[in-house]
Design a protein around this motif. Structure first.
Motif, PDB file in Angstrom:
ATOM      1  N   ARG A 216       0.695  -1.084   0.115  1.00 20.37           N
ATOM      2  CA  ARG A 216       0.292  -0.068   0.231  1.00 20.37           C
ATOM      3  C   ARG A 216       0.463   1.037  -0.010  1.00 20.37           C
ATOM      4  O   ARG A 216       0.391   2.653  -0.760  1.00 20.37           O
ATOM      5  N   GLU A 219       2.003   2.067  -3.466  1.00 19.15           N
ATOM      6  CA  GLU A 219       1.332   2.611  -3.734  1.00 19.15           C
ATOM      7  C   GLU A 219       0.818   3.677  -4.188  1.00 19.15           C
ATOM      8  O   GLU A 219       0.609   5.446  -4.589  1.00 19.15           O
ATOM      9  N   SER A 220       1.084   4.330  -2.560  1.00 20.24           N
ATOM     10  CA  SER A 220       0.019   5.617  -2.083  1.00 20.24           C
ATOM     11  C   SER A 220       1.605   6.064  -2.233  1.00 20.24           C
ATOM     12  O   SER A 220       1.188   7.999  -2.487  1.00 20.24           O
TER      13      SER A 220
END
Ligand code: NDP
Length: 347
Positions: A216, A219-220
């Motif tokens: 995550r 991704e962020s």
């Protein structure tokens, strides 16, 4: 009026989790007469904080915290109203706060331990003096400013762990106010993630209990993490540091994931994390809010102004009653709070 107090009933086991039963409520007795220099106060709100876990141990593991003693009144951050005073700086009705406020419904304190506060700074919401316009707010503000190297226009990405807590929820907002272009929070529930993004303006949020934090984060934060406000330590922090950019900055605020372990502060890092810090020239300096007392007054004014302008949103979890101090402390340590955990002792 009857007075009550909370004392330390027992210490957690070595490497053990605290339980509400580590505390016990007793009737207290106020002195009949006030001595010169002393002030009698009625308690409005008390704070429960992660550092208190260290004060429950016989050895706190740090030089600036002393252990609470068994069967003695517990103390910490508190705010209340002066009822009677034999100190020149205080009169009946004043709003006062202290870092050494006994967990008592009413108490007598030395005036030198008290700080007089202007309730207008918080529009009469006295509990904010224990949160956004108090020690956690200062921790977030000064932590970002002293150790974060946030530079407006530099397109920095900040990650905050413990992001839905007292310090973390403010640190992320302050990172944005001070110029980070992206702020990502890590916290322990979907509800907290939702609050961070929908109410506080974080760009995204990661639930470390349910999601793959490394994936995550990739991704962020596709360009990497430039500034990391670390409230938790442990494997979450190892994962964040592994994705930091060359010359990045870790604000070493707290390591709550390690507080139930019998390790010194700050706890040792794995060799692989040390290697990342070294090869990427990442700074990771310990931050302690109490080392910046000369900046507290201006800091509180800044925080108060942001809160009143609506630029800094305040989250609180309030439970009522002195008899719930142990429950509130235990709940906060387990993530039961959104924003600052407060105990309301009187109206
Ligand atoms: P919080 O309001 O953030 O409450 C503690 C939070 O920690 C919980 O809500 C929980 O949220 C999280 N947590 C508990 N256990 C773990 C774990 N094992 N792993 C990850 N997260 C966990 O507390 P504060 O804002 O008061 O304090 C945050 C940090 O800042 C602490 O480490 C504290 O010691 C430090 N601090 C440092 C100061 C300084 O001067 N350096 C001053 C004040 C605080 P979740 O649901 O996300 O798990």
């Amino acid at each position: 009026m009857l007075d009550y107090q909370v004392v330390l009933n027992s210490r957690p086991r070595k490497n053990g989790e605290p339980v509400p039963e580590n505390f016990r409520v007793e009737e207290a007795c106020l002195p009949a007469d006030l001595n010169p220099g002393h002030v009698q106060v009625r308690t409005l709100y008390l704070s429960v904080d992660p550092y208190m876990r260290c004060r429950m141990n016989e050895d706190t593991g740090t030089d600036y915290l002393s252990p609470w003693q068994l069967s003695e009144v517990v103390e910490g951050g508190g705010v209340g109203i002066v009822e009677d005073s034999r100190h020149d700086s205080f009169t009946e009705g004043d709003t006062v706060a202290s870092f050494s406020w006994p967990w008592q419904t009413q108490a007598v304190l030395e005036g030198k331990l008290l700080q007089k506060l202007d309730p207008q700074l918080v529009d009469g919401r006295h509990s904010y003096f224990l949160g956004a316009v108090g020690m956690p707010g200062l921790t977030a503000l000064l932590g970002v400013r002293e150790k974060g190297h946030v530079t407006p226009g530099a397109n920095q990405t900040m990650v905050v762990s413990g992001a839905a807590g007292a310090c973390g929820s403010l640190a992320g907002q302050i990172g944005r106010l001070d110029g980070c272009s992206k702020v990502v929070g890590i916290c322990g529930s979907d509800e907290k993630c939702h609050v961070l993004v929908s109410d506080l303006g974080f760009n995204s949020a990661i639930n470390y209990k349910r999601q793959d934090v490394a994936a995550r984060l990739r991704e962020s934060c596709p360009t990497g993490v430039d500034v990391y406000f670390d409230n938790v330590g442990g494997s979450i922090s190892d994962t964040v540091i592994a994705q930091m950019t060359e010359g990045g900055h870790v604000i070493l605020c707290g390591q709550i994931s390690q507080y139930n372990k019998d390790v010194p502060y700050p706890p040792p890092l794995p060799a692989s994390t040390q290697e990342v810090l070294h090869t990427k020239h990442i700074t990771r300096e310990r931050f302690t809010v109490l080392n910046y007392t000369e900046k507290h007054e201006a800091g509180l004014l800044q925080l108060s102004q942001w809160v009143r302008e609506g630029k800094l949103k305040v989250l609180e979890t309030v439970v009522k009653g002195l008899d719930n101090m142990g429950v509130a402390f235990h709940s906060m340590m387990k993530g039961g709070n959104v924003g600052k955990q407060i105990v309301q002792v009187s109206e």
